[in-house]
Design a protein around this motif. Structure first.
Motif, PDB file in Angstrom:
ATOM      1  N   CYS A 110       0.825  -1.208   0.000  1.00 50.43           N
ATOM      2  CA  CYS A 110       0.000   0.000   0.000  1.00 50.43           C
ATOM      3  C   CYS A 110       0.858   1.256   0.000  1.00 50.43           C
ATOM      4  O   CYS A 110       0.726   2.118  -0.869  1.00 50.43           O
ATOM      5  CB  CYS A 110      -0.920  -0.016   1.215  1.00 50.43           C
ATOM      6  SG  CYS A 110      -1.905   1.481   1.389  1.00 50.43           S
ATOM      7  N   GLY A 111       1.743   1.376   0.988  1.00 47.40           N
ATOM      8  CA  GLY A 111       2.559   2.573   1.095  1.00 47.40           C
ATOM      9  C   GLY A 111       3.488   2.773  -0.084  1.00 47.40           C
ATOM     10  O   GLY A 111       3.664   3.901  -0.569  1.00 47.40           O
ATOM     11  N   ALA A 112       4.077   1.679  -0.575  1.00 42.87           N
ATOM     12  CA  ALA A 112       4.987   1.785  -1.715  1.00 42.87           C
ATOM     13  C   ALA A 112       4.239   2.224  -2.966  1.00 42.87           C
ATOM     14  O   ALA A 112       4.753   3.016  -3.768  1.00 42.87           O
ATOM     15  CB  ALA A 112       5.685   0.446  -1.958  1.00 42.87           C
ATOM     16  N   THR A 113       3.012   1.737  -3.142  1.00 51.87           N
ATOM     17  CA  THR A 113       2.207   2.142  -4.303  1.00 51.87           C
ATOM     18  C   THR A 113       1.846   3.616  -4.213  1.00 51.87           C
ATOM     19  O   THR A 113       1.933   4.359  -5.200  1.00 51.87           O
ATOM     20  CB  THR A 113       0.936   1.285  -4.402  1.00 51.87           C
ATOM     21  OG1 THR A 113       1.307  -0.085  -4.563  1.00 51.87           O
ATOM     22  CG2 THR A 113       0.076   1.705  -5.581  1.00 51.87           C
ATOM     23  N   ALA A 114       1.424   4.059  -3.028  1.00 50.10           N
ATOM     24  CA  ALA A 114       1.080   5.469  -2.850  1.00 50.10           C
ATOM     25  C   ALA A 114       2.296   6.358  -3.115  1.00 50.10           C
ATOM     26  O   ALA A 114       2.195   7.377  -3.811  1.00 50.10           O
ATOM     27  CB  ALA A 114       0.554   5.702  -1.436  1.00 50.10           C
ATOM     28  N   GLY A 127      -3.579   2.311  -1.767  1.00 50.25           N
ATOM     29  CA  GLY A 127      -2.485   3.247  -1.961  1.00 50.25           C
ATOM     30  C   GLY A 127      -2.742   4.196  -3.112  1.00 50.25           C
ATOM     31  O   GLY A 127      -2.443   5.396  -3.037  1.00 50.25           O
ATOM     32  N   GLN A 128      -3.317   3.657  -4.174  1.00 52.90           N
ATOM     33  CA  GLN A 128      -3.645   4.493  -5.335  1.00 52.90           C
ATOM     34  C   GLN A 128      -4.633   5.597  -4.989  1.00 52.90           C
ATOM     35  O   GLN A 128      -4.428   6.764  -5.330  1.00 52.90           O
ATOM     36  CB  GLN A 128      -4.236   3.628  -6.451  1.00 52.90           C
ATOM     37  CG  GLN A 128      -3.236   2.948  -7.350  1.00 52.90           C
ATOM     38  CD  GLN A 128      -3.919   2.304  -8.536  1.00 52.90           C
ATOM     39  OE1 GLN A 128      -5.072   1.847  -8.453  1.00 52.90           O
ATOM     40  NE2 GLN A 128      -3.222   2.239  -9.647  1.00 52.90           N
ATOM     41  N   VAL A 129      -5.736   5.214  -4.327  1.00 48.80           N
ATOM     42  CA  VAL A 129      -6.783   6.208  -4.054  1.00 48.80           C
ATOM     43  C   VAL A 129      -6.317   7.215  -2.998  1.00 48.80           C
ATOM     44  O   VAL A 129      -6.713   8.390  -3.043  1.00 48.80           O
ATOM     45  CB  VAL A 129      -8.109   5.540  -3.641  1.00 48.80           C
ATOM     46  CG1 VAL A 129      -8.673   4.712  -4.800  1.00 48.80           C
ATOM     47  CG2 VAL A 129      -7.968   4.691  -2.385  1.00 48.80           C
ATOM     48  N   ALA A 130      -5.465   6.775  -2.060  1.00 43.38           N
ATOM     49  CA  ALA A 130      -4.919   7.727  -1.092  1.00 43.38           C
ATOM     50  C   ALA A 130      -4.027   8.745  -1.792  1.00 43.38           C
ATOM     51  O   ALA A 130      -4.071   9.945  -1.485  1.00 43.38           O
ATOM     52  CB  ALA A 130      -4.138   6.993  -0.008  1.00 43.38           C
ATOM     53  N   ALA A 131      -3.213   8.262  -2.739  1.00 48.95           N
ATOM     54  CA  ALA A 131      -2.370   9.171  -3.507  1.00 48.95           C
ATOM     55  C   ALA A 131      -3.218  10.149  -4.322  1.00 48.95           C
ATOM     56  O   ALA A 131      -2.909  11.345  -4.405  1.00 48.95           O
ATOM     57  CB  ALA A 131      -1.446   8.376  -4.429  1.00 48.95           C
ATOM     58  N   SER A 132      -4.304   9.663  -4.914  1.00 48.99           N
ATOM     59  CA  SER A 132      -5.192  10.536  -5.694  1.00 48.99           C
ATOM     60  C   SER A 132      -5.818  11.606  -4.809  1.00 48.99           C
ATOM     61  O   SER A 132      -5.929  12.776  -5.204  1.00 48.99           O
ATOM     62  CB  SER A 132      -6.291   9.702  -6.357  1.00 48.99           C
ATOM     63  OG  SER A 132      -5.752   8.806  -7.304  1.00 48.99           O
ATOM     64  N   ALA A 133      -6.242  11.212  -3.599  1.00 46.73           N
ATOM     65  CA  ALA A 133      -6.848  12.170  -2.684  1.00 46.73           C
ATOM     66  C   ALA A 133      -5.838  13.237  -2.266  1.00 46.73           C
ATOM     67  O   ALA A 133      -6.165  14.433  -2.202  1.00 46.73           O
ATOM     68  CB  ALA A 133      -7.397  11.439  -1.461  1.00 46.73           C
ATOM     69  N   CYS A 134      -4.606  12.821  -1.993  1.00 47.06           N
ATOM     70  CA  CYS A 134      -3.573  13.789  -1.617  1.00 47.06           C
ATOM     71  C   CYS A 134      -3.250  14.733  -2.767  1.00 47.06           C
ATOM     72  O   CYS A 134      -3.077  15.944  -2.568  1.00 47.06           O
ATOM     73  CB  CYS A 134      -2.316  13.055  -1.159  1.00 47.06           C
ATOM     74  SG  CYS A 134      -2.470  12.267   0.468  1.00 47.06           S
ATOM     75  N   SER A 135      -3.154  14.177  -3.966  1.00 49.05           N
ATOM     76  CA  SER A 135      -2.880  15.024  -5.133  1.00 49.05           C
ATOM     77  C   SER A 135      -3.969  16.069  -5.316  1.00 49.05           C
ATOM     78  O   SER A 135      -3.688  17.236  -5.631  1.00 49.05           O
ATOM     79  CB  SER A 135      -2.755  14.159  -6.392  1.00 49.05           C
ATOM     80  OG  SER A 135      -1.574  13.394  -6.380  1.00 49.05           O
TER      81      SER A 135
END
Length: 392
Positions: A12-16, A288-296
Motif C-alpha cells: 500500500c505505502g509503496a504504491t502510494a 495506496g492508489q486512491v490515497a495518492a489521488s486524494a492527496c494530489s
C-alpha cells in the motif's frame, strides 16, 4: 519539507509513494525495514496487469484451488483461462519499495513515533534505524499505511483504533517435491474448526517454499499448535521451517479514513482486507492508489475535504464485494456444520465459475442472472438445512 510523508512501505505505502512521485510531488516513504507480513501471497491477474508486476516476482503459478471441509472432503476448483500468481512478501515488498524510490520517492528507514503539531505544518517524528536518533520531517500531508493496529490511525484519525481483526500466523517451509497430498500448483484452503474456529487454514505454494498458516479472531487459540496440526495433515510436518510470522489482519473498512485536515489512511490501516478470504495485497495497492489521488487533489485545490476521496473512490468500486464476502463469512464460518455445507456448495459449477471470475477480475459478475438465482436458492437450502451437506 515534503508534500506527503507515507508511513509504511508495504504494498500500500509503496504504491502510494510511487504514484505521488510520478505525479511530481515531493514524497518520503518511511518504513521500519526487516518486517515480513504473514501472507499466503496470492495475487490475481488483475493486480499483475494493473500494477505491471514482472514475471520475476511470480514464484509460482497456481491452476487449482482445493477447498477442504471438516470431514476431509476435498473440492478441486480449476482456474479457467488463467492462473493465480504467488509472491513471497520478503522479496515482493522490497521490489515495490525500490520501484517507488526509482520513481523519485525518498526512502527513510525507521520507526514512526508520532506527529509534532507545534509549527504551522505537521512534522512526522521517527526514530532513525541506523543512528537511533529521533528525527522530524515537515510535510503538508501524511498517509498512514502502517498496517492493522496502525499507530497513525490510532493517534490521528477518530475511530482509527476500532477495526475488528483476526490474527494470522504462518510458517514458510522448504517445499517438498509433489506428493499425493502436496501439489506445487495448487492452493489448499482448509475450513476446519480444529485448525481455525472462525476463519480458515491454508497451504499455498511459493515455488521452492510454501506458506502454511491459519487465522482466528478468538482469544486463546494456540496458533502454532493449529499450524502444526495443519502441517501434519498436509504431509508437511518434516519439512524445514525457514521463518515464522504473525500479525493482525483487519476485516472491516473503517467508517472514516481521514482527520479532515492533513492525514488519510490506506490499506490495512483503513481496514481494507476482504472478509471471508482475507485477501489484502490487491486491495492494499488500490488503497495506496486512491490515497495518492486524494492527496494530489488536496495539494492542487487546498481543500481538506478532498481527502475523503480516498474512501469514496475505493468503496464505489469494492463496497458490494466486501458486503457479499462479509455475509458469506458470517453465514458459513460459524460452525463445522456450516463449513461442511460451504465446501459442499463449492461443488456447484455456477459457484466455481462466478467466484473465480469475480476473484480474477475484482468485480461481481452480472452477466449470468440465472446462475445467480440458482446459487441463491442453493445457498438458502444449505443455510436452512433443507438439504444435506453432501448434496449440492
Amino acid at each position: 519539507m515534503f508534500d506527503v510523508v507515507v508511513v509504511g512501505g508495504g504494498p500500500c505505502g509503496a504504491t502510494a509513494a510511487q504514484d505521488l512521485a510520478r505525479s511530481g510531488h515531493k514524497v518520503a516513504m518511511l518504513d521500519r525495514d526487516g518486517r515480513i507480513k504473514p501472507c499466503g501471497g496470492a495475487i490475481p491477474p488483475r493486480l499483475i496487469r494493473d500494477f505491471d508486476i514482472p514475471d520475476s516476482q511470480i514464484v509460482a503459478r497456481v491452476g487449482t484451488a482445493r477447498m477442504i471441509s471438516p470431514s476431509g472432503r476435498a473440492v478441486d476448483i480449476a482456474i479457467e483461462n488463467g492462473f493465480v500468481g504467488m509472491v513471497d512478501r520478503e522479496h515482493f515488498d522490497e521490489f515495490l519499495r525500490r520501484r517507488a524510490t526509482e520513481a523519485g520517492a525518498t526512502r527513510l528507514t525507521g520507526t514512526y513515533v508520532g506527529v509534532n503539531r507545534d509549527g504551522v505544518r505537521p512534522k512526522v517524528v521517527y526514530r532513525d534505524k541506523a543512528s537511533g536518533e529521533t528525527v522530524e520531517i515537515e510535510t503538508r500531508l501524511i498517509i498512514g499505511a502502517d498496517g492493522a493496529r496502525s499507530n497513525v490511525a490510532r493517534t490521528e484519525v477518530p475511530g482509527g483504533s476500532t477495526i475488528p481483526y483476526v490474527i494470522a500466523y504462518h510458517e514458510i517451509i522448504k517445499a517438498p517435491p509433489a506428493t499425493e497430498i502436496y501439489d506445487p500448483a495448487r492452493c489448499d484452503v482448509v475450513y476446519d474448526g480444529r485448525i481455525s474456529p472462525d476463519f480458515y487454514g491454508w497451504v499455498f505454494p511459493h515455488g521452492e517454499t510454501a506458506s502454511v498458516g491459519m487465522g482466528t479472531g478468538i482469544d486463546g487459540v494456540d496458533l502454532k499448535r493449529a499450524t502444526a496440526a495443519l502441517r501434519a495433515a498436509s504431509g508437511l510436518a518434516e519439512c524445514e521451517t525457514i521463518r515464522r510470522e504473525g500479525a493482525p489482519i483487519p476485516l472491516k473498512p473503517l467508517d472514516r479514513w481521514d482527520n479532515g485536515r492533513d492525514v488519510v489512511l490506506a490499506g490495512d490501516a483503513a481496514g481494507v482486507v476482504a472478509p471471508s478470504s482475507g485477501e489484502g495485497i490487491y486491495y492494499a495497492m488500490v488503497g495506496g492508489q486512491v490515497a495518492a489521488s486524494a492527496c494530489s487533489a488536496m495539494l492542487s485545490t487546498g481543500r481538506a475535504s478532498d481527502l475523503k476521496l480516498a474512501r469514496r473512490l475505493f468503496m464505489r468500486d469494492h463496497k458490494t464485494v466486501f458486503r457479499v464476502l462479509a455475509s458469506m463469512q458470517n453465514a458459513y464460518y460459524r460452525s463445522d456444520d456450516r463449513r461442511e455445507r460451504f465446501v459442499s456448495l463449492c461443488h456447484d459449477l455456477d459457484v466455481q465459475r462466478l467466484t473465480f471470475e469475480a476473484y480474477m477480475n475484482k468485480a461481481l459478475v452480472r452477466a449470468r442472472p440465472m446462475a445467480h438465482l440458482r446459487i441463491g436458492l442453493k445457498n438458502l437450502a444449505h443455510l436452512t438445512g433443507l438439504v444435506h451437506a453432501e448434496y449440492t
